[in-house]
Structures are given as C-alpha cells and as structure tokens.
Design a protein around this motif. Structure first.
Motif: not given
Length: 321
Positions: A141-152, A193-195, A261-267
C-alpha cells in the motif's frame, strides 16, 4: 420511484458541476491551445493565429465559451480534437474499452485475492502467516504505483523475459479471435498486476479487520453454539457481512483506481483513457482532455449506482427498508 429518481437527478447535477469545474480549471491553467497547435505546425502568421482562435471560439469571453460547450455536450457533442482532428466522442469511445478492461481486471484481482488473504489472516490473527500478510499489505500500500510498475518490468520483462513491456497486443495480429484474446491477456498481466497490487494490500487489511469484527458478533457465536461447521460459519454467515465494507470502498475508490490507471497506462503504453489524457495535456488538446474527464466522471457515477445495487443485494436489510 422517488429514491431512484432523486439519485438520477443528483447524478445529472453532479455531472453538470464536473463539466463546469473542469472547464473552468482548464481555462485558468497556463498555456494556449492555439500556440500549441502553431508549435506543432512549425509556426504561423498572426493572421492564421487569429483565424484559428475564431474557428475554435477561443476569441470569445469565458462565459460564452462555457455556455457553448455545455450546449454542445447536452446535444451529445464533446467537440473536435485540436491535435487528432477527430470528434472527441469517437476518440474517447475507442480508448474507453482498454481502460475498463485494465481497471476491472485490477480491481477483481485486488478484491478477490485481498479478501482471501484477509479472511485467512483473520482466522489466524496471532500467527506468523497473519503478521506476514499484514507486513506485505502495508508495504504494498505504501509503494508508488509507477515504482511498482518499473520494478515488475525489470523483473518479468528484463531479468526474466516472460511478459511484454508495453502495448495492448503484438504488432503481428493473431489469426483467430482466441489467439488475439490470449495476446491481449498476455499484455494485460503486468499493467493489471501493477495497479492491482496497491489495492490488494488495502483490501486484505480491510477484509481482515472486518472479518475479525464479524467473528466476534453474537450471531456468529450463536451459529457456532448450534454446532455448525467452522467452514459454514465463516463462508455463509460471517463473510457476507464482512464484505459490506469491501463493496462500499470498491465503489468509492473507483475514481481513484481510474486516476492510478493514468500512471499505469503511461508506464506500459497501454492505449486507454489515461494515455489519451496524458498526451492531451502535453499537447494542450483541451476538448479531448475535457472529454476524457467527462467520461471518467460518468464511469464513477455509474459505478456508484452499481455499488448501491450490489449493496442492496448483499444486505437484505437495505432491500427491506
């Protein structure tokens, strides 16, 4: 009939307020759509700039622009894109499907797995496994969504090349409908998965807390005293009431999920409303951005109505009242 009619009226007023507020905020933001168009064109004479302003009605006072925009929206016309040179409605409808697919998959994953983990940890609240679920939930819950996406991406696309990095489908289209569906599902895994991971952490914590409270109620103790099996008590009597806060927050958080989803779709370069909104902001495409915001608000309102209906389905007391 008064209840549904009142809710429909409130929804219309809410959408109208969203239209006016979005138009006012975008109008007050720095930047000029015509200057952005001229920059894309490589320059223009002052006469051409004045003609463009007149063509798009940007030379009129704010209230006249707002009145004309609201009048067009009432007629189902969201305007014409300044960059794509297409009707905004057509652009948005082409992108709304991928966004709904992403958001629905992410929410279903988060709620499904989150509830299972929450119920599991609530039954074993003092065990090591329960504490582990709590720690992982807080971390997720604490992790930024864009960081999770990059790590995945680094893990499952670079280090272990199992999943595609971007897009909704491969450049070579599948020959069959099933092949295309599997291709889209393959590309959907990482974005969903990221979102979903962010909200999975939230719903596991919420389900755990709600289940613990329900397990301590009198009717659950009575069910146990009658000799009912533990499985029957948990999944038939306790879980139904424990799901009420989950359903409530799912409806309330739908708008937040769309924002994520805006951040996830951009990543992941996912071709949905988020990517369209991001591109429209960069290009100062005001009609398209307003159209995306309007459809986003419309989806949130529809989700709240659906949540209310589902809430009545789960809790018979609401149907009775």
């Amino acid at each position: 009939m008064k209840g549904p009619l009142r809710k429909a009226g409130n929804s219309v007023l809410l959408l109208l307020a969203v239209l006016v507020l979005n138009f006012a905020l975008i109008h007050a933001a720095p930047g000029d759509p015509v200057e952005a168009m001229v920059g894309e064109m490589g320059g223009a004479t002052p006469e051409m700039v004045a003609e463009l302003r007149e063509t798009y009605g940007l030379d009129q006072p704010f209230m006249i622009q707002l009145g004309r925009y609201l009048g067009r929206v009432v007629q189902g016309d969201l305007g014409h894109s300044l960059y794509y040179d297409q009707p905004v409605t057509q652009l948005v409808l082409a992108r709304i499907g991928p966004t709904l697919l992403l958001v629905a998959t992410a929410l279903a994953t988060a709620i499904g797995i989150g509830v299972v983990l929450g119920v599991f940890s609530a039954q074993r609240r003092n065990s090591l496994a329960s504490h582990l679920v709590t720690v992982l939930s807080l971390a997720g819950f604490s992790a930024p969504v864009f960081w999770v996406g990059i790590m995945l991406i680094l893990l499952f696309s670079v280090s272990i090349p199992l999943l595609p990095i971007s897009g909704m489908s491969s450049s070579t289209q599948a020959a069959t409908a099933l092949g295309h569906a599997l291709d889209v599902a393959h590309h959907l895994v990482l974005p969903a998965l990221t979102l979903g991971l962010i909200y999975l952490a939230f719903y596991s914590r919420l389900s755990r807390t709600s289940m613990i409270e329900v397990l301590e109620t009198d009717y659950v103790r009575t069910a146990r005293a009658k000799g009912l099996s533990r499985r029957l008590v948990i999944y038939k009597h306790a879980l139904r009431n424990a799901l009420l806060p989950v359903v409530t927050f799912a409806g309330l958080q739908f708008g937040q999920v769309i924002s994520g989803a805006v951040l996830v779709e951009t990543v992941f370069a996912w071709p949905g409303l988020g990517t369209l909104a991001f591109d429209s902001i960069l290009r100062r495409d005001t009609p398209t951005l307003l159209g995306v915001l309007f459809f986003s608000a419309l989806m949130v309102v529809a989700m709240n109505i659906l949540t209310d209906l589902l809430y009545r389905r789960i809790d018979p007391r609401i149907r009775t009242s």
